[in-house]
Design a protein around this motif. Structure first.
Motif, PDB file in Angstrom:
ATOM      1  N   GLN A  30       0.829  -1.201   0.000  1.00 43.18           N
ATOM      2  CA  GLN A  30       0.000   0.000   0.000  1.00 43.18           C
ATOM      3  C   GLN A  30       0.870   1.260   0.000  1.00 43.18           C
ATOM      4  OE1 GLN A  30      -3.285   0.308  -0.345  1.00 43.18           O
ATOM      5  NE2 GLN A  30      -3.054   2.511  -0.326  1.00 43.18           N
ATOM      6  N   ARG A  31       1.945   1.248   0.800  1.00 43.32           N
ATOM      7  CA  ARG A  31       2.852   2.410   0.826  1.00 43.32           C
ATOM      8  C   ARG A  31       3.505   2.613  -0.538  1.00 43.32           C
ATOM      9  NH1 ARG A  31       4.415   0.114   5.774  1.00 43.32           N
ATOM     10  NH2 ARG A  31       6.249  -0.755   4.749  1.00 43.32           N
ATOM     11  N   GLU A  32       3.914   1.526  -1.155  1.00 49.47           N
ATOM     12  CA  GLU A  32       4.568   1.630  -2.463  1.00 49.47           C
ATOM     13  C   GLU A  32       3.612   2.150  -3.526  1.00 49.47           C
ATOM     14  OE1 GLU A  32       6.680  -1.266  -5.753  1.00 49.47           O
ATOM     15  OE2 GLU A  32       6.561  -1.920  -3.672  1.00 49.47           O
ATOM     16  N   LEU A  33       2.386   1.655  -3.510  1.00 49.40           N
ATOM     17  CA  LEU A  33       1.420   2.080  -4.517  1.00 49.40           C
ATOM     18  C   LEU A  33       0.954   3.510  -4.301  1.00 49.40           C
ATOM     19  CD1 LEU A  33      -0.710  -1.162  -4.861  1.00 49.40           C
ATOM     20  CD2 LEU A  33       0.974  -0.258  -6.449  1.00 49.40           C
ATOM     21  N   SER A  34       0.928   3.952  -3.055  1.00 44.12           N
ATOM     22  CA  SER A  34       0.484   5.321  -2.789  1.00 44.12           C
ATOM     23  C   SER A  34       1.618   6.327  -2.898  1.00 44.12           C
ATOM     24  CB  SER A  34      -0.158   5.407  -1.408  1.00 44.12           C
ATOM     25  OG  SER A  34       0.811   5.150  -0.410  1.00 44.12           O
ATOM     26  N   GLY A  35       2.850   5.849  -3.041  1.00 42.42           N
ATOM     27  CA  GLY A  35       3.982   6.755  -3.194  1.00 42.42           C
ATOM     28  C   GLY A  35       4.554   7.233  -1.884  1.00 42.42           C
ATOM     29  N   GLU A  36       4.193   6.614  -0.790  1.00 44.53           N
ATOM     30  CA  GLU A  36       4.677   7.020   0.524  1.00 44.53           C
ATOM     31  C   GLU A  36       5.839   6.154   1.007  1.00 44.53           C
ATOM     32  OE1 GLU A  36       1.371   6.759   3.124  1.00 44.53           O
ATOM     33  OE2 GLU A  36       0.155   8.144   1.962  1.00 44.53           O
ATOM     34  N   GLY A  37       6.454   5.412   0.111  1.00 44.12           N
ATOM     35  CA  GLY A  37       7.497   4.470   0.500  1.00 44.12           C
ATOM     36  C   GLY A  37       8.757   5.135   1.007  1.00 44.12           C
ATOM     37  N   GLY A  38       9.060   6.328   0.527  1.00 51.05           N
ATOM     38  CA  GLY A  38      10.270   7.005   0.957  1.00 51.05           C
ATOM     39  C   GLY A  38      11.519   6.422   0.339  1.00 51.05           C
ATOM     40  N   GLY A  39      11.362   5.425  -0.531  1.00 57.25           N
ATOM     41  CA  GLY A  39      12.511   4.824  -1.188  1.00 57.25           C
ATOM     42  C   GLY A  39      12.980   5.673  -2.353  1.00 57.25           C
ATOM     43  N   VAL A  40      14.181   5.401  -2.771  1.00 63.04           N
ATOM     44  CA  VAL A  40      14.757   6.123  -3.897  1.00 63.04           C
ATOM     45  C   VAL A  40      14.424   5.360  -5.171  1.00 63.04           C
ATOM     46  CG1 VAL A  40      16.891   6.939  -4.942  1.00 63.04           C
ATOM     47  CG2 VAL A  40      16.622   6.969  -2.452  1.00 63.04           C
ATOM     48  N   ARG A  41      13.867   6.072  -6.135  1.00 62.26           N
ATOM     49  CA  ARG A  41      13.546   5.432  -7.407  1.00 62.26           C
ATOM     50  C   ARG A  41      14.700   5.596  -8.362  1.00 62.26           C
ATOM     51  NH1 ARG A  41       7.787   5.133  -9.430  1.00 62.26           N
ATOM     52  NH2 ARG A  41       6.684   4.632  -7.557  1.00 62.26           N
ATOM     53  N   ARG A  42      15.059   4.524  -9.021  1.00 61.86           N
ATOM     54  CA  ARG A  42      16.107   4.569 -10.031  1.00 61.86           C
ATOM     55  C   ARG A  42      15.462   4.553 -11.396  1.00 61.86           C
ATOM     56  NH1 ARG A  42      19.404  -0.612  -9.005  1.00 61.86           N
ATOM     57  NH2 ARG A  42      18.662  -0.728 -11.117  1.00 61.86           N
ATOM     58  N   SER A  43      16.008   5.331 -12.285  1.00 61.25           N
ATOM     59  CA  SER A  43      15.534   5.239 -13.662  1.00 61.25           C
ATOM     60  C   SER A  43      16.393   4.210 -14.376  1.00 61.25           C
ATOM     61  CB  SER A  43      15.633   6.589 -14.359  1.00 61.25           C
ATOM     62  OG  SER A  43      16.981   6.971 -14.489  1.00 61.25           O
ATOM     63  N   ASP A  44      15.764   3.426 -15.173  1.00 59.25           N
ATOM     64  CA  ASP A  44      16.481   2.402 -15.920  1.00 59.25           C
ATOM     65  C   ASP A  44      17.250   3.079 -17.040  1.00 59.25           C
ATOM     66  OD1 ASP A  44      17.444   0.113 -16.959  1.00 59.25           O
ATOM     67  OD2 ASP A  44      15.510  -0.689 -17.608  1.00 59.25           O
ATOM     68  N   GLU A  45      18.549   2.912 -17.055  1.00 61.27           N
ATOM     69  CA  GLU A  45      19.389   3.600 -18.024  1.00 61.27           C
ATOM     70  C   GLU A  45      19.066   3.186 -19.447  1.00 61.27           C
ATOM     71  OE1 GLU A  45      23.455   3.086 -17.036  1.00 61.27           O
ATOM     72  OE2 GLU A  45      23.212   3.865 -15.025  1.00 61.27           O
ATOM     73  N   ARG A  46      18.553   2.004 -19.641  1.00 64.43           N
ATOM     74  CA  ARG A  46      18.252   1.546 -20.990  1.00 64.43           C
ATOM     75  C   ARG A  46      17.057   2.270 -21.578  1.00 64.43           C
ATOM     76  NH1 ARG A  46      18.978  -4.626 -21.931  1.00 64.43           N
ATOM     77  NH2 ARG A  46      19.576  -3.741 -23.885  1.00 64.43           N
ATOM     78  N   HIS A  47      16.207   2.835 -20.740  1.00 63.64           N
ATOM     79  CA  HIS A  47      14.995   3.465 -21.230  1.00 63.64           C
ATOM     80  C   HIS A  47      15.039   4.984 -21.113  1.00 63.64           C
ATOM     81  CE1 HIS A  47      13.208  -0.416 -21.793  1.00 63.64           C
ATOM     82  NE2 HIS A  47      13.556  -0.745 -20.579  1.00 63.64           N
ATOM     83  N   ASP A  48      16.208   5.543 -20.912  1.00 58.79           N
ATOM     84  CA  ASP A  48      16.310   6.991 -20.827  1.00 58.79           C
ATOM     85  C   ASP A  48      16.000   7.658 -22.160  1.00 58.79           C
ATOM     86  OD1 ASP A  48      19.075   7.142 -18.462  1.00 58.79           O
ATOM     87  OD2 ASP A  48      16.934   6.902 -18.162  1.00 58.79           O
ATOM     88  N   ASP A  49      16.479   7.094 -23.241  1.00 60.50           N
ATOM     89  CA  ASP A  49      16.279   7.663 -24.562  1.00 60.50           C
ATOM     90  C   ASP A  49      15.397   6.725 -25.377  1.00 60.50           C
ATOM     91  OD1 ASP A  49      16.382   9.009 -26.936  1.00 60.50           O
ATOM     92  OD2 ASP A  49      18.508   8.637 -27.309  1.00 60.50           O
ATOM     93  N   PRO A  50      14.151   7.114 -25.657  1.00 65.79           N
ATOM     94  CA  PRO A  50      13.262   6.206 -26.381  1.00 65.79           C
ATOM     95  C   PRO A  50      13.710   5.955 -27.816  1.00 65.79           C
ATOM     96  CG  PRO A  50      12.224   8.329 -26.054  1.00 65.79           C
ATOM     97  CD  PRO A  50      13.500   8.343 -25.277  1.00 65.79           C
ATOM     98  N   LEU A  51      14.570   6.815 -28.367  1.00 70.91           N
ATOM     99  CA  LEU A  51      15.030   6.616 -29.737  1.00 70.91           C
ATOM    100  C   LEU A  51      16.240   5.697 -29.823  1.00 70.91           C
ATOM    101  CD1 LEU A  51      14.670  10.243 -31.068  1.00 70.91           C
ATOM    102  CD2 LEU A  51      13.077   8.345 -31.332  1.00 70.91           C
ATOM    103  N   ASP A  52      16.880   5.438 -28.691  1.00 68.91           N
ATOM    104  CA  ASP A  52      18.038   4.555 -28.660  1.00 68.91           C
ATOM    105  C   ASP A  52      17.538   3.119 -28.560  1.00 68.91           C
ATOM    106  OD1 ASP A  52      20.561   3.522 -28.497  1.00 68.91           O
ATOM    107  OD2 ASP A  52      20.792   3.947 -26.365  1.00 68.91           O
ATOM    108  N   ASP A  53      17.691   2.362 -29.633  1.00 70.02           N
ATOM    109  CA  ASP A  53      17.132   1.023 -29.658  1.00 70.02           C
ATOM    110  C   ASP A  53      18.184  -0.072 -29.480  1.00 70.02           C
ATOM    111  OD1 ASP A  53      18.387   1.310 -32.046  1.00 70.02           O
ATOM    112  OD2 ASP A  53      16.623   0.983 -33.279  1.00 70.02           O
TER     113      ASP A  53
END
Length: 60
Positions: A30-53
């Motif tokens: 419930q905390r994770e789904l509501s955004g109250e987790g307080g954890g650090v979100r990582r962006s996936d480096e492979r999906h930073d650029d949608p044009l880079d295939d």
């Protein structure tokens, strides 16, 4: 050919997920789904650029 071993592994994993009982922490979910987790979100480096295939390495 060679698909049999991969399919068998997928079937085994699917059965384990379907029939095994897991202890679910619904409060943490419930905390994770509501955004109250307080954890650090990582962006996936492979999906930073949608044009880079990632096919540039294989193109000649």
């Amino acid at each position: 050919m060679g698909r049999g071993r991969a399919k068998a592994k997928q079937t085994k994993v699917a059965r384990e997920l379907k029939y095994s009982s897991h202890n679910t922490d619904f409060e943490a979910l419930q905390r994770e789904l509501s955004g109250e987790g307080g954890g650090v979100r990582r962006s996936d480096e492979r999906h930073d650029d949608p044009l880079d295939d990632d096919y540039d390495d294989y193109r000649r």
